[in-house]
Write an enzyme that holds these catalytic residues in place. Structure first.
Site, PDB file in Angstrom:
ATOM      1  N   GLU A  75     -15.029   1.158  37.971  1.00  0.00           N
ATOM      2  CA  GLU A  75     -13.601   0.929  37.324  1.00  0.00           C
ATOM      3  C   GLU A  75     -13.038   0.000  38.699  1.00  0.00           C
ATOM      4  OE1 GLU A  75     -10.652   3.758  35.055  1.00  0.00           O
ATOM      5  OE2 GLU A  75     -11.200   4.321  37.165  1.00  0.00           O
ATOM      6  N   GLU A  87      -9.229  14.124  32.952  1.00  0.00           N
ATOM      7  CA  GLU A  87      -9.335  12.799  32.317  1.00  0.00           C
ATOM      8  C   GLU A  87      -9.648  11.655  33.310  1.00  0.00           C
ATOM      9  OE1 GLU A  87      -8.529   9.308  31.515  1.00  0.00           O
ATOM     10  OE2 GLU A  87      -6.691   9.909  31.143  1.00  0.00           O
ATOM     11  N   CYS A 122      -6.457   3.924  32.502  1.00  0.00           N
ATOM     12  CA  CYS A 122      -7.885   4.348  32.108  1.00  0.00           C
ATOM     13  C   CYS A 122      -8.556   3.908  30.987  1.00  0.00           C
ATOM     14  CB  CYS A 122      -7.701   5.845  32.389  1.00  0.00           C
ATOM     15  SG  CYS A 122      -6.585   6.621  30.948  1.00  0.00           S
ATOM     16  N   LYS A 162       2.090  18.038  40.628  1.00  0.00           N
ATOM     17  CA  LYS A 162       1.911  17.367  42.242  1.00  0.00           C
ATOM     18  C   LYS A 162       1.758  15.974  41.549  1.00  0.00           C
ATOM     19  CE  LYS A 162      -1.102  15.689  44.929  1.00  0.00           C
ATOM     20  NZ  LYS A 162      -0.514  14.524  45.357  1.00  0.00           N
TER      21      LYS A 162
END
Length: 497
Positions: free
Chosen positions: A401, A270, A304, A195
């Site tokens: 983040e 992750e 990331c 997906k």
């Protein structure tokens, strides 16, 4: 200005009435809902994909489960699977420019990066993982079973594919991360339902079609498009999904882990990063400036492992700050199809608002900010790049983040202060140390709480270098020679003779 024209093949693919890719063919969804796709450089809708329902998800998983049980893929010899996957790499190479342009149209990144890191990188990762198909090994074991007296045993282990894998792909590198989800599962003999993110589905749909052309059997590689809250949730909860491989935000990753735990499904995550760099007083300033500018502003910081917190020992702080300001001031801001622009739009309007919110909070709290070039006028999802000097550690952009073109630069008095502040974070994905001292290069990486630590570099990855986080940055490792272990079961076999 160098502006690349959109290929006719790309225009044709974007303008299609896209369907779901199930059982090796395009399938009409059960519902009528659709998700619009926007060009981040203009904010204009360029197409749409189905908003899959739970019924659609069940059709895709059933197709994959049926293919897995039939052995149409898992029962092939390792060499046969490798040949198919290598053909897929060749097809990605053949259509590399199409894939790169699709990526830039839907995600916004520079076409230069799309060519190098997405369609180019995808080829390298596919070829690497294809080779792992023939490197799956077990062990022979000496055992000391005492009963019955005089019996002899021969024991060994073998790896078997885990089953149907759900690969959930983020929007920052939609093509290459899709390869990281799908290809190790296929190399191990699993079947897949993938997906893509809601805003960036096109390259994964195109990849699935190429997989069929390469010879991946029908039902082995399926793609559903849809929202995370409906399609993604139904996929993770489906009882025939044996493993979930997810890359994305920590909050979503935690919810996925909870769901998988409820039925003991395997999961690898992750997740987010708030990645520090320690710049020591003996570092090479030119190397630091060029390396951190790349590490912090690559793909607009939507990486990331991007360097977002920089701690600089006092003697070097002013030089590093001046160098980074000069680089930032020279970076042109513009659309991804302008190959001379180094800063491009963010991937979506929602993410643009989020990043701007972090910066506004910093401004409201009196933060000193070094700004890059102004963004173009219009409706694109641009954010002016920024370096925040010596921010208070309590500011959200220091703790959370941001995932945008924002870097913090903080003066520290010594190495121990830098290390302490770097580790004072709930994330632990990546970090870097910048020094000319061999002692520091050897001693500091083990003390940094991060899954990957670079020295005099940052954000550089390779198929042979394991990658994954500590703390709230995730569970499990991708890449490397043991990559397929996460997609297999270790079965112990004991034979009395």
């Amino acid at each position: 200005m160098t502006e690349t024209s959109v290929l006719p093949e790309v225009q044709e693919f974007v303008s299609r009435q896209h369907q779901l890719y199930i059982d090796g063919q395009w399938i009409e969804p059960v519902g009528q809902g659709r998700l619009n796709i926007f060009n981040p450089a203009t904010g204009k809708c360029i197409g749409s994909v189905p908003d899959a329902s739970p019924e659609d998800v069940d059709r895709a998983v059933t197709s994959a489960h049926r293919a897995f049980k039939s052995g149409v893929w898992s029962a092939l010899s390792p060499c046969a699977r490798e040949r198919v996957l290598l053909r897929l790499a060749d097809l990605v190479e053949r259509d590399a420019e199409i894939l790169a342009q699709l990526e830039t149209l839907e995600q916004g990144k520079s076409l230069v990066l799309s060519r190098i890191l997405e369609s180019g990188g995808a080829q390298n990762w596919i070829r690497y993982v294809a080779g792992l198909s023939t490197k799956i090994t077990g062990q022979s074991l000496d055992v000391s079973i005492p009963l019955p007296p005089g019996a002899r045993y021969t024991s060994f282990t073998r790896k078997t594919p885990v089953g149907v894998v759900a690969g959930i792909v983020p929007w920052n590198f939609p093509l290459v991360i899709a390869v990281w989800k799908v290809l190790p599962a296929l190399a191990a003999g699993c079947c897949v339902v993938a997906k893509p993110a809601e805003t960036t589905p096109l390259t994964l749909l195109y990849l699935a079609r190429l997989a069929t052309e390469a010879g991946v059997p029908d039902g082995v590689f399926n793609v559903i498009t849809g929202s995370g809250g409906v399609a993604g949730d139904a996929l993770v909860r489906h009882p025939d999904i044996a493993k979930v491989s997810f890359t994305g935000s920590t909050p979503v990753g935690k919810r996925i882990a909870e769901i998988c735990a409820s039925r003991l499904a395997r999961v690898s995550l992750e997740l987010g990063g708030k990645n520090p760099a320690l710049v020591l007083a003996d570092a090479d300033v030119e190397q630091v400036v060029s390396g951190l500018a790349l590490a912090g502003f690559l793909n607009q910081g939507q990486v990331c492992a991007a360097c977002s917190r920089v701690y600089v020992e006092a003697p070097l702080f002013d030089k590093v700050a001046a160098g980074l300001q000069a680089v930032l001031s020279s970076m042109r801001v513009g659309p991804g199809f302008d190959e001379t622009a180094q800063i491009n739009p963010l991937a979506s309007a929602a993410h643009q608002r989020k990043v701007k919110g972090y910066l506004q909070t910093a401004i409201d709290n009196g933060a000193e900010i070094l700004w890059g070039q102004e963004v173009p006028e219009g409706d694109g999802y641009y954010v002016r790049p920024a370096i925040v000097l010596n921010p208070d550690d309590s500011l959200p952009l220091v703790r959370e983040e941001v995932f945008g073109p924002v870097m913090t630069l903080t003066r520290v008095e010594n190495v121990e202060e830098a290390l302490s502040r770097a580790n004072d974070c709930r994330f632990g994905l990546a970090a870097s140390v910048w020094t000319s001292s061999l002692s520091h290069a050897m001693e500091l990486p083990p003390r940094l709480e991060a899954g990957t630590v670079w020295v005099n570099s940052h954000v550089m990855i390779d198929p042979n270098l394991p990658f994954g986080g500590m703390k709230e940055s995730g569970i499990g490792k991708d890449f490397g020679t043991e990559w397929l272990d996460a997609f297999t079961e270790t079965k112990a076999i004991c034979i009395r003779h």
